[in-house]
Enzyme design. Structure first.
Site, mmCIF file in Angstrom:
data_model
loop_
_atom_site.group_PDB
_atom_site.id
_atom_site.type_symbol
_atom_site.label_atom_id
_atom_site.label_comp_id
_atom_site.label_asym_id
_atom_site.label_seq_id
_atom_site.Cartn_x
_atom_site.Cartn_y
_atom_site.Cartn_z
ATOM 1 N N TYR A 111 34.173 38.195 30.576
ATOM 2 C CA TYR A 111 34.743 37.098 31.379
ATOM 3 C C TYR A 111 35.584 36.281 30.411
ATOM 4 C CZ TYR A 111 34.073 33.199 34.827
ATOM 5 O OH TYR A 111 34.211 32.212 35.770
ATOM 6 N N THR A 146 38.581 39.813 34.088
ATOM 7 C CA THR A 146 39.908 39.694 34.700
ATOM 8 C C THR A 146 40.904 39.117 33.703
ATOM 9 O OG1 THR A 146 38.804 39.256 36.777
ATOM 10 C CG2 THR A 146 41.160 38.752 36.671
ATOM 11 N N GLN A 171 29.668 38.019 46.723
ATOM 12 C CA GLN A 171 29.417 37.479 45.381
ATOM 13 C C GLN A 171 29.049 35.993 45.414
ATOM 14 O OE1 GLN A 171 32.873 37.915 42.878
ATOM 15 N NE2 GLN A 171 31.957 36.848 41.127
ATOM 16 N N ASP A 195 30.587 43.977 31.799
ATOM 17 C CA ASP A 195 31.818 43.297 32.180
ATOM 18 C C ASP A 195 31.810 41.905 31.555
ATOM 19 O OD1 ASP A 195 34.246 43.033 33.487
ATOM 20 O OD2 ASP A 195 33.337 42.285 35.329
ATOM 21 N N GLU A 232 42.529 34.102 42.490
ATOM 22 C CA GLU A 232 43.376 33.144 41.787
ATOM 23 C C GLU A 232 44.786 33.083 42.386
ATOM 24 O OE1 GLU A 232 42.006 35.189 37.940
ATOM 25 O OE2 GLU A 232 42.966 33.353 37.254
ATOM 26 N N TYR A 255 25.229 35.122 43.809
ATOM 27 C CA TYR A 255 25.293 35.147 42.342
ATOM 28 C C TYR A 255 24.486 34.066 41.633
ATOM 29 C CZ TYR A 255 28.410 31.233 41.296
ATOM 30 O OH TYR A 255 28.929 29.985 41.118
ATOM 31 N N ARG A 298 34.328 38.867 47.323
ATOM 32 C CA ARG A 298 34.113 37.456 46.951
ATOM 33 C C ARG A 298 33.095 36.760 47.834
ATOM 34 N NH1 ARG A 298 35.770 37.777 41.935
ATOM 35 N NH2 ARG A 298 37.969 38.376 41.781
ATOM 36 N N ASP A 327 38.004 46.094 38.704
ATOM 37 C CA ASP A 327 36.630 45.719 39.047
ATOM 38 C C ASP A 327 36.637 45.097 40.441
ATOM 39 O OD1 ASP A 327 33.909 45.217 38.689
ATOM 40 O OD2 ASP A 327 34.297 43.205 37.908
ATOM 41 N N THR A 345 33.786 50.437 40.826
ATOM 42 C CA THR A 345 34.596 49.960 39.703
ATOM 43 C C THR A 345 35.485 51.139 39.312
ATOM 44 O OG1 THR A 345 32.749 48.588 38.948
ATOM 45 C CG2 THR A 345 34.541 48.989 37.377
ATOM 46 N N GLU A 374 41.589 44.526 34.727
ATOM 47 C CA GLU A 374 40.885 44.412 33.454
ATOM 48 C C GLU A 374 41.264 45.563 32.522
ATOM 49 O OE1 GLU A 374 36.749 43.557 33.641
ATOM 50 O OE2 GLU A 374 36.889 42.506 35.569
ATOM 51 N N ARG A 432 33.108 26.388 41.742
ATOM 52 C CA ARG A 432 32.237 25.267 41.375
ATOM 53 C C ARG A 432 33.072 24.000 41.238
ATOM 54 N NH1 ARG A 432 30.781 29.926 38.887
ATOM 55 N NH2 ARG A 432 32.302 29.627 37.233
ATOM 56 N N GLU A 454 40.123 42.984 40.436
ATOM 57 C CA GLU A 454 40.155 42.300 39.142
ATOM 58 C C GLU A 454 40.833 43.241 38.160
ATOM 59 O OE1 GLU A 454 36.252 40.777 38.040
ATOM 60 O OE2 GLU A 454 36.633 38.992 39.274
ATOM 61 N N LYS A 492 29.916 43.432 43.386
ATOM 62 C CA LYS A 492 30.676 44.229 42.423
ATOM 63 C C LYS A 492 30.252 45.697 42.408
ATOM 64 C CE LYS A 492 32.449 40.622 39.965
ATOM 65 N NZ LYS A 492 33.841 40.493 39.472
ATOM 66 N N HIS A 540 41.564 32.728 33.622
ATOM 67 C CA HIS A 540 40.788 33.219 34.764
ATOM 68 C C HIS A 540 39.520 32.390 34.955
ATOM 69 C CE1 HIS A 540 38.688 35.943 37.488
ATOM 70 N NE2 HIS A 540 37.693 36.015 36.629
#
Lengths: 409, 409
Positions: free
Chosen positions: B127, B345, B239, B125, B359, B243, B236, B232, B256, B200, B141, B198, B252, B132
């Site tokens: 990114y 995503t 994760q 996967d 988002e 992570y 959250r 996907d 999927t 994708e 973050r 997600e 995840k 996104h």
């Protein structure tokens, strides 16, 4: 000197009747024909030929499993079959009445080629040595706490590349990639200059599980077939630049070496040991205080070009293989036959017990040079003082390709 | 009203003769028999039966590939075979001379069950949407730069769990796991409260590559067979807690979803478009300025319980599928038939173009409720104003299991 009988093992041979690991081999006269084998001392028993040779010992129902060219059908057959096959193999090799029949099925180890013993489904790598995680944290993230806040609450893991799991003996070509030193303005591309090893122990899933049904601590033996050694080759410079925020990728995916022999889990019964005391109480699905001891007293040896570099003690791992499996499936993720999960680098508390060069050199190097050969071996205490061996995992570093696709013209 | 002929498509049907995606189906009269099919309008062509029915159109050499129960043998056969099979299928469906022969091989889509179309080897996967990654960075973050420093130098990616890739329509059971809000002293265990999607786009590898041999930008079409849609699913809360530092894992790996139809890459020739301008010059192995346009003008639609939630534009992706493949293999990692890699995503610059609830709700929720159904669809401009459809990917959220293994007693 007369040739030694294959049944007379050297004293202390760690591949005696208490070990009996499974693998896949071919011979020079039929290089395309892969056959299942069991290692016994310095010989390999041709497992596919056993049912015909000893029909009274090997259940005929298992002949098809044993005639396969990979361990997967045997892995999928489940624990009762694993135990029946093991008992039959042990009888074949240890009952003197069968010697004449079995002797022609034993090939000298030096005369066979060993192959990847099973088709890897998903490959997961954990990070379960507190000593390793602490050491790496200090080197990679000097401004943060050595252990991330989640570390003592869950066995951290991530998925690796199953398609580049290779068998012991496969050369490892130095990978190209991007790297960027903190002082550099932009990354550069070229062969890794910080190629490293990671000494790990791998667990091979036999019995699959159902989607949505977690595999609890007490179901570990139902699903896990056996144990192997793993060298999770790591390009530290590629890894350091790529891994934030989604984890290691190209710094690991170029090669992961596994031993050619998978030793059945039951061979390690005498090596079971209590894991280290947990200073944070695990959540119930990880709480093994009432379970059988989940640690394994495997003693690993790391050799670089023949010289012993380190002796990592697997008994020092904070999270056990049963906890890793419970965590891996607690969200409902299913297991497939051939899933492989590795412990993460095994490091002990002492300076001569570290499982990678990053730690052994405190991040300063030197790392692996072209031509270097790294070999991991391990053994565990068995019953009555015998040793249970794990097959070695070895690999030599070859120079980076001179003109990989996409390199600057 | 007379039944419409399967050859007379509704005007604007995105599954006309320029699309012809491949899948695997079974029928109620033989539920255990999986067959290859090609979607044409609201019907499925029984591909396995085609060589016998039209021996002059379908090369006999391909009969075994088409009689398989998964697309993998066709994927492995390579691009010249893909093109021959495509030409034969198109002739069978569009030449009026064959209508009588072909009509019995067409099953109404509503009468068949669709299955996972190929055995997934490794799943990666990426990114690769700047929008996104920027939005997520700000939410996850908030104290750091929105994009990590490596983001514009390489397409960040990680390996996901291949064994839990499921076909469109498979229900998604809300996963259990650990979560810890910043203010909490310790993590708690329970059903995810922040279940997300997600949106994708996935790329399916057909032709394998050799270990140690990178697949350059210009070899993309040699290796990639086709395109699918991917959801996907992401927990959250799980994760966010797990992570750091090794990336997403249990947040995840529970599911999927992929579309049941794989659309051949060539169907998107008219949809090729230049990717966004790169403000950081890519390293040579990623530099596509002299290559054919690597972007794809796919217009995705995300529906929640039938209501349109978002319309993410795939043309806005910063890194292309060819760049992702070049990066994935630049360290020498090999490709296998059945490798699947997803874009990450897809989010565009506008508030109604975001590909996940994280988002869309700026991290505040609400997230998915039990019983919610999410459906992704997409189309691309084809030749002469026709639309090229991608098969939908849909899934309904089921409540968490009440008593998973390891839950507190």
């Amino acid at each position: 000197m007369p040739e030694q009988s294959p049944f007379d093992l050297t004293e202390g041979d760690p591949f005696g009747p208490h070990t009996l690991p499974y693998g896949v081999f071919s011979t020079a006269d039929a290089p395309g024909l892969r056959r299942l084998g069991v290692r016994y001392g310095r010989h390999v028993l041709d497992l596919g030929a056993l049912p015909d040779a000893l029909p009274d010992v090997v259940p005929a129902a298992h002949a098809a499993l044993l005639a396969a060219d990979t361990l997967n059908p045997l892995l999928a057959a489940g624990r009762p079959v694993w135990q029946e096959v093991h008992a039959a193999v042990r009888t074949a090799l240890t009952d003197p009445a069968h010697r004449t029949t079995v002797a022609p099925l034993l090939r000298p180890l030096d005369d066979v080629t060993l192959h990847l013993p099973f088709d890897v489904a998903d490959y997961v790598d954990f990070y379960s040595s507190e000593h390793h995680a602490t050491n790496v944290g200090r080197i990679f993230r000097p401004d943060d706490a050595a252990l991330p806040p989640n570390w003592k609450h869950l066995p951290i893991g991530y998925h690796g590349r199953a398609g580049t799991v290779v068998v012991s003996g496969t050369p490892v070509v130095r990978p190209h990639g991007q790297r960027k030193a903190p002082a550099d303005a932009a990354p550069v591309f070229g062969p890794s200059t910080r190629l490293d090893i990671e000494a790990e122990v791998g667990f091979v899933v036999g019995t699959p599980s159902t989607l949505h049904a977690p595999v609890g601590l007490d179901a570990f033996r139902t699903h896990v077939f056996g144990v192997c050694l793993v060298n999770d080759w790591s390009a530290r410079d590629i890894q350091a630049w790529e891994y934030v925020p989604l984890g290691p990728f190209l710094g690991k995916s170029f090669a992961t070496s596994v031993s050619a022999w998978i030793t059945p889990l039951d061979a390690f019964d005498a090596a079971r040991t209590a894991p280290p005391a947990r200073d944070v109480p695990p959540l119930p699905y990880l709480d093994d205080t009432a379970a059988e001891p989940g640690g394994l007293d495997l003693r690993i040896e790391v050799r670089l070009n023949g010289e012993v570099l380190s002796r990592p003690p697997f008994a020092a791992m904070y999270w056990t293989a049963a906890q890793q499996l419970a965590h891996l499936t607690v969200n409902g993720a299913s297991l497939r036959t051939g899933d492989l999960y590795a412990s993460g680098t095994v490091s002990g508390p002492e300076p001569d017990q570290l499982g990678c060069l990053l730690e052994l050199t405190r991040g300063k190097g030197p790392y692996l040079q072209d031509g270097d050969e790294v070999t991991l071996t391990a053994w565990a205490p068995g019953p009555d003082g015998v040793r249970i061996g794990l097959g070695e995992v070895t690999g030599r570093v070859l120079p980076a390709l001179e003109d990989p696709a996409g390199a600057p013209a």
